[in-house]
Every structure is written in C-alpha cells, then in structure tokens.
Design an enzyme around this catalytic site. Structure first.
Site, mmCIF file in Angstrom:
data_model
loop_
_atom_site.group_PDB
_atom_site.id
_atom_site.type_symbol
_atom_site.label_atom_id
_atom_site.label_comp_id
_atom_site.label_asym_id
_atom_site.label_seq_id
_atom_site.Cartn_x
_atom_site.Cartn_y
_atom_site.Cartn_z
ATOM 1 N N ASP A 22 0.824 -1.212 0.000
ATOM 2 C CA ASP A 22 0.000 0.000 0.000
ATOM 3 C C ASP A 22 0.861 1.267 0.000
ATOM 4 O O ASP A 22 1.973 1.268 0.534
ATOM 5 C CB ASP A 22 -0.918 -0.024 1.231
ATOM 6 C CG ASP A 22 -2.107 0.911 1.086
ATOM 7 O OD1 ASP A 22 -2.358 1.401 -0.039
ATOM 8 O OD2 ASP A 22 -2.787 1.165 2.100
ATOM 9 N N HIS A 39 2.415 3.403 -9.060
ATOM 10 C CA HIS A 39 2.260 1.992 -9.447
ATOM 11 C C HIS A 39 3.426 1.570 -10.334
ATOM 12 O O HIS A 39 3.964 0.483 -10.183
ATOM 13 C CB HIS A 39 0.933 1.774 -10.179
ATOM 14 C CG HIS A 39 -0.279 2.149 -9.379
ATOM 15 N ND1 HIS A 39 -0.420 1.804 -8.053
ATOM 16 C CD2 HIS A 39 -1.396 2.846 -9.712
ATOM 17 C CE1 HIS A 39 -1.590 2.278 -7.607
ATOM 18 N NE2 HIS A 39 -2.191 2.911 -8.595
ATOM 19 N N SER A 67 -7.579 -5.556 -5.288
ATOM 20 C CA SER A 67 -8.699 -6.097 -4.505
ATOM 21 C C SER A 67 -10.003 -5.996 -5.290
ATOM 22 O O SER A 67 -10.099 -5.239 -6.267
ATOM 23 C CB SER A 67 -8.835 -5.314 -3.193
ATOM 24 O OG SER A 67 -9.314 -4.008 -3.447
ATOM 25 N N ASN A 70 -10.927 -2.541 -5.457
ATOM 26 C CA ASN A 70 -10.146 -1.652 -6.328
ATOM 27 C C ASN A 70 -10.786 -1.448 -7.707
ATOM 28 O O ASN A 70 -10.442 -0.511 -8.424
ATOM 29 C CB ASN A 70 -8.705 -2.166 -6.498
ATOM 30 C CG ASN A 70 -7.841 -2.001 -5.262
ATOM 31 O OD1 ASN A 70 -6.933 -2.800 -5.018
ATOM 32 N ND2 ASN A 70 -8.094 -0.974 -4.472
#
Ligand code: IPE
Ligand code: IPE
Ligand code: MG
Length: 250
Positions: A22, A39, A67, A70
C-alpha cells in the site's frame, strides 16, 4: 557486525508471508506526480521483497495486488494497473526462473481483462517447475467473496450428496478457498502506515502476526522485509496456550 539477513534465525522463519502493498498513490503525490507513477515504480519493491523472502528461507509469499474493491477506482487507474500487470509479468519471467520463483494467483481472475488472464496463465504454467518460493498474486481478490464462493460450492456438494454436513470441518472449508494449496499466513505486512486488513485473507490470517510499517510500498526494500522477519521472531506465538506451555513444549 551481523547483516540483517544474518540476524535472522533460520529455524524460525515465517513459512508464509503476505503483504498488503500500500501507498503507491501517496508516494507519487509526494513527488508531485500522478498516482499511476507510483504503481509504475512499485516493481522494484516487489522484486526485492520476493527475493529477500526467498533468501531468508520463506517458502510462500502472497502479494495483494488488486482487490475486489479496487475495481471501484477511476477507469484510467484500473486500466493502467491492468496493463502494468501484463507488462511486469512478461518482463519478470527471466527473474522468476533465475530465482526459482513459482508464480500462482488467487482471486476472481476471470474478471481480469482477457489479455491479463492469458499472460498470467502462461507465466503460472512456465514457472510451475520452480521450487525455491511460491509467489502468489492476489488479483481481483476479496476474502469475503472467497468465503461466499466456498460456501456455495460446499452447499452444492451437500445437495448432491458428495459431502455429508457432519463432515464439514475447517479442512473442508480450506480446500474450497482460493488458497487451498497454500499454508496459513504466519506474518502479514502492510506498508504505508494504514493498520487494517482491507478484505485480505481473513480466514488464512486467523493466527498471523501483523506488522505495520510507515514505509510507502515503492520505497520498500530487502532490509525492510528482513526487519519485519526479525520483529516477527521477537514475538511469542502462543496459539491460545500459556507462555509457560510454549517454553516447556507441552
Ligand atoms: C497500493 O497503493 C496499490 C493498489 C491498491 C493497487 P495505493 O494505490 O492504494 O496507494 P495509496 O494508498 O492511495 O497511497
Ligand atoms: C488494499 O489497498 C488493496 C491492495 C493493496 C491491492 P487499498 O489502498 O485499496 O486499501 P484501502 O481501501 O485503503 O483499505
Ligand atoms: Mg491504498
């Protein structure tokens, strides 16, 4: 002076480490850049943590990459994450081989774009022979969804008389999760200072040790993973027993 790796007790290494990677967005924002820049700069952290885990003797590492929740992010970001997944899996193949990494995935991968599914499937197939460490990517993964699916599949088997209700135990449930071929999590690490589970491996983390660090994921390096393992080794895992029982092994 001992190195961090040398300070790790090789007899008590966590067998399965799970990481909630994260802080990419905040890392980029701190640099005045778009979230996607974070990212894009996360690959080194992935590489370092997997190699560090392998060096320490950990046999399973599971990374929360995307997830179920997400999917609710802006389309631009979701698309960027999906194309990064494809390009990184492809570019990392030589590293997977060089370091004995066997790739695996958990989650509703059928929801990923076709291209990502294909590449993932091919990398899993090509790295199946590797034996140093199993690297599992959690993709379109949600633990509650996983449990709901397990209940549905077990129920179907009960209706078809394949399973007797009386025979349903923890093992049966385990065998119906995405993680059927993985051991329980020993150590869960979350970067970026957030202290929550975010729908990750709820069942599998029942007795995991939790470790939180303020380091943002793109800055995470081997030394940080070793720190987490050393911290883990300073804890006493009692599994409901008393400290005295653990000391005397009864
Ligand atoms: C983790 O970083 C990567 C994914 C969830 C895909 P974030 O994108 O959540 O970064 P922050 O938490 O907004 O900083
Ligand atoms: C969790 O991170 C999911 C991944 C790391 C892939 P998020 O950044 O999405 O988590 P929340 O929603 O802030 O808890
Ligand atoms: Mg986040």
């Amino acid at each position: 002076m001992k190195t961090k790796l040398e300070s790790i007790d090789s007899d008590r290494v966590p067998n399965h480490i799970a990481i909630i990677m994260d802080g990419n967005g905040r890392w980029a924002k701190n640099k005045g850049m778009q979230r996607v820049f974070g990212h894009r700069n996360a690959l080194t952290a992935v590489r370092e943590s997997v190699n560090a885990a392998r060096d320490a003797g950990t046999k399973f590492i599971t990374l929360y990459a995307f997830s179920t929740e997400n999917w609710n992010r802006p389309k631009l970001e979701v698309d960027a994450l999906m194309s990064l997944l494809v390009s990184s899996l492809k570019s990392e193949l030589p590293n997977f081989h060089k370091n004995g990494i066997k790739v695996n995935s958990i989650g509703a991968v059928e929801n990923l774009p076709k291209k990502a599914q294909k590449v993932l499937e091919s990398i899993i197939e090509q790295t199946a022979i590797n034996t140093e460490i199993t690297l599992t990517f959690a993709l379109s993964y949600g633990s509650r969804e996983e449990i709901v699916n397990a209940i549905k599949n077990i129920s179907k088997k009960v209706v078809n008389n394949e399973i007797d209700v009386k025979k349903i135990d923890e093992k049966v449930i385990n065998n119906h999760l995405y993680t059927f071929n993985l051991p329980d999590v020993d150590l869960m690490i979350r970067t970026s200072g957030e202290q929550r589970i975010s729908n990750f491996l709820l069942w599998q983390m029942a007795y995991a040790e939790l470790y939180f660090t303020d380091v943002l994921w793109p800055d995470f390096r081997k030394e940080h993973l070793f720190d987490a393992i050393i911290n883990y080794q300073n804890r006493e895992r009692r599994f409901g027993k008393t400290s005295e029982q653990i000391d005397t092994n009864v």
